[in-house]
Design a protein around this motif. Sequence first.
Motif, short mmCIF file in Angstrom:
data_model
loop_
_atom_site.label_atom_id
_atom_site.label_comp_id
_atom_site.label_asym_id
_atom_site.label_seq_id
_atom_site.Cartn_x
_atom_site.Cartn_y
_atom_site.Cartn_z
N LYS A 21 -33.17 74.40 54.62
CA LYS A 21 -32.13 73.45 54.21
C LYS A 21 -32.12 73.17 52.70
CE LYS A 21 -35.06 69.54 55.26
NZ LYS A 21 -35.48 68.54 56.22
N GLN A 79 -23.56 71.76 56.05
CA GLN A 79 -23.43 71.48 57.49
C GLN A 79 -22.60 72.56 58.19
OE1 GLN A 79 -22.64 67.56 58.94
NE2 GLN A 79 -23.55 66.57 57.15
N TYR A 113 -32.04 62.12 52.03
CA TYR A 113 -31.02 63.07 52.50
C TYR A 113 -31.64 64.17 53.35
CZ TYR A 113 -27.71 66.93 52.50
OH TYR A 113 -26.91 67.97 52.90
N PHE A 114 -32.71 64.77 52.85
CA PHE A 114 -33.32 65.88 53.59
C PHE A 114 -34.12 65.42 54.81
CE2 PHE A 114 -32.92 68.06 49.35
CZ PHE A 114 -31.99 68.99 49.77
N GLU A 115 -34.65 64.19 54.75
CA GLU A 115 -35.51 63.71 55.84
C GLU A 115 -34.77 63.66 57.18
OE1 GLU A 115 -35.81 62.71 52.81
OE2 GLU A 115 -37.94 63.17 52.46
N GLU A 174 -19.91 68.33 69.07
CA GLU A 174 -18.86 69.36 68.94
C GLU A 174 -18.85 70.37 70.07
OE1 GLU A 174 -18.86 71.20 65.11
OE2 GLU A 174 -18.39 69.33 64.09
N LYS A 175 -19.85 70.27 70.97
CA LYS A 175 -19.89 71.21 72.09
C LYS A 175 -18.69 70.97 72.99
CE LYS A 175 -24.71 72.41 72.55
NZ LYS A 175 -25.97 72.06 73.18
N MET A 205 -33.68 75.00 60.15
CA MET A 205 -33.12 74.03 59.18
C MET A 205 -34.20 73.48 58.28
SD MET A 205 -30.13 71.91 61.16
CE MET A 205 -31.06 71.41 62.61
N ILE A 265 -23.72 75.02 61.26
CA ILE A 265 -22.93 75.08 62.50
C ILE A 265 -22.62 76.55 62.83
CG2 ILE A 265 -20.64 74.61 63.51
CD1 ILE A 265 -22.14 72.05 63.49
N LYS A 319 -25.13 73.19 80.95
CA LYS A 319 -26.51 72.73 80.83
C LYS A 319 -26.91 71.85 82.01
CE LYS A 319 -27.92 73.43 76.23
NZ LYS A 319 -28.96 73.04 75.29
N PHE A 333 -31.93 65.16 57.94
CA PHE A 333 -30.90 66.20 58.05
C PHE A 333 -30.85 66.87 59.42
CE2 PHE A 333 -29.11 70.42 57.52
CZ PHE A 333 -27.95 70.12 56.85
N GLU A 334 -32.01 67.28 59.93
CA GLU A 334 -32.04 68.00 61.21
C GLU A 334 -31.47 67.15 62.34
OE1 GLU A 334 -34.43 68.10 58.94
OE2 GLU A 334 -35.81 69.78 59.25
N ALA A 335 -31.86 65.87 62.37
CA ALA A 335 -31.38 64.99 63.45
C ALA A 335 -29.86 64.81 63.35
CB ALA A 335 -32.07 63.63 63.33
N ARG A 336 -29.35 64.67 62.13
CA ARG A 336 -27.89 64.52 61.96
C ARG A 336 -27.16 65.77 62.44
NH1 ARG A 336 -29.08 62.71 56.85
NH2 ARG A 336 -28.16 64.53 55.86
N MET A 337 -27.73 66.92 62.08
CA MET A 337 -27.08 68.18 62.48
C MET A 337 -27.08 68.35 64.00
SD MET A 337 -25.69 69.92 60.16
CE MET A 337 -25.34 71.28 61.24
N MET A 338 -28.20 68.02 64.65
CA MET A 338 -28.27 68.19 66.11
C MET A 338 -27.28 67.26 66.80
SD MET A 338 -30.27 70.70 66.32
CE MET A 338 -30.33 70.94 68.09
N ARG A 385 -34.15 73.71 64.75
CA ARG A 385 -34.71 72.65 63.90
C ARG A 385 -35.68 73.25 62.88
NH1 ARG A 385 -34.47 67.19 65.42
NH2 ARG A 385 -33.28 66.83 67.32
N ARG A 423 -24.45 66.26 65.50
CA ARG A 423 -23.11 66.83 65.27
C ARG A 423 -22.86 68.02 66.20
NH1 ARG A 423 -20.45 69.44 59.73
NH2 ARG A 423 -18.73 70.38 60.86
N ILE A 424 -23.85 68.86 66.36
CA ILE A 424 -23.71 70.03 67.23
C ILE A 424 -23.43 69.59 68.67
CG2 ILE A 424 -25.03 71.92 68.31
CD1 ILE A 424 -26.28 72.34 65.49
N GLU A 425 -24.18 68.59 69.13
CA GLU A 425 -23.97 68.08 70.50
C GLU A 425 -22.56 67.53 70.67
OE1 GLU A 425 -25.62 68.02 73.45
OE2 GLU A 425 -26.90 69.48 72.45
N ARG A 439 -23.97 78.83 66.06
CA ARG A 439 -23.07 79.50 67.01
C ARG A 439 -23.23 81.01 67.03
NH1 ARG A 439 -17.81 75.85 65.50
NH2 ARG A 439 -18.39 74.03 66.71
#
Lengths: 185, 149
Positions: A34, A56, B31-33, B46-47, A30, A60, B55, B35-40, A27, B42-44, A64
């Motif tokens: 970012k 994005q 958009y930037f505000e 896609e695991k 980013m 990702i 985990k 961003f981190e939450a959206r990415m996390m 975090r 997405r990562i979760e 990884r």
Amino acid sequence: MAEVKFSEDHEILRLLRNQDTSDKGFRLLMGTYKERLYYHIRQMVGNHEDADDVLQNVFIKVYRNVQNFQEKSSLFTWLYRIATNEALNFLNSNKTKQTVALDEVAFNITNNGSEEFQDENEIQMKLLQAVNILPDKQKQVFNLRYNEEMSYEEISQILETSVGALKASYHHAVKKIESYIKGTI
Amino acid sequence: MKKEIKDELKEISSFLSEIQKPPVPKVPEQYFEGFEARMMRRIESEKSPSEQRSKESWFSTIFTYFTKPAIALSFGVLALLLIMTKYISTDTATRDIYADELAQVDKQELLSYIDSHIDQYDTEILLDDNTDLIENFDTPYPDDIPDTL
């Protein structure tokens, strides 16, 4: 754009390498990079939607592979290299979109001010058109030097090219842009 | 623009150095505000299932396995075999200790014990299972045999 301190990169990597704090570290990474990466990618791909997709994908890949980062270069350089490669791959697989991207940027400029700025806006639009038709390598060098104001040493690490070759590329790019603008106004 | 870069540009093209840089492209609000939450998220999402399982705690993973009858039964049989193996090995060890202790008993002592408790031994056992002991008995002299026999 604000410089990122080495100590901040060090802290990011320290957090990333501990399994308990890796998400916090990611975090922070980013949050730190970012915006810079977004504008770098945006200059290459031209519009927000594509820049968002590419950004994005960059993060990702970073998530990884960050455990494999061996600090042979700075974190900043590593991230820019990944972002540049991702943007180039995107452009290669979506060749036709480049024209659309330029149209969008041009639209932003022509709607940017009153009549007194029209001449300036027109020149700026010509500048963007000229950059867009540069060969890929010259375009990258010009954007990193002119727009992102990086040193040749930093650009050298990102593009893995010698400083001398970069100076020559930048020189040619500037001359071509000047010639294009003078020839079209 | 940084002075170093401005000077360099002026040297290559004074015309271009006079042009104002194009504005920074517009970005959607907020958009930037987020961003981190959206990415996390997405990562979760896609695991892979195996990454998500790693985990979870080891206890809950083992507990999940034990809810399957076949695995529970197999484990039970295995545990029983282990207990039996332990019992058998203990018994063998105990017998070894007795054999060692018996070997240390003096021969005369042993013979006198058998003599005094001869009524407790079955003759067949004395003949079949303790042949080495019987062989060690001194053969009685003919003079010792009563004439009456």
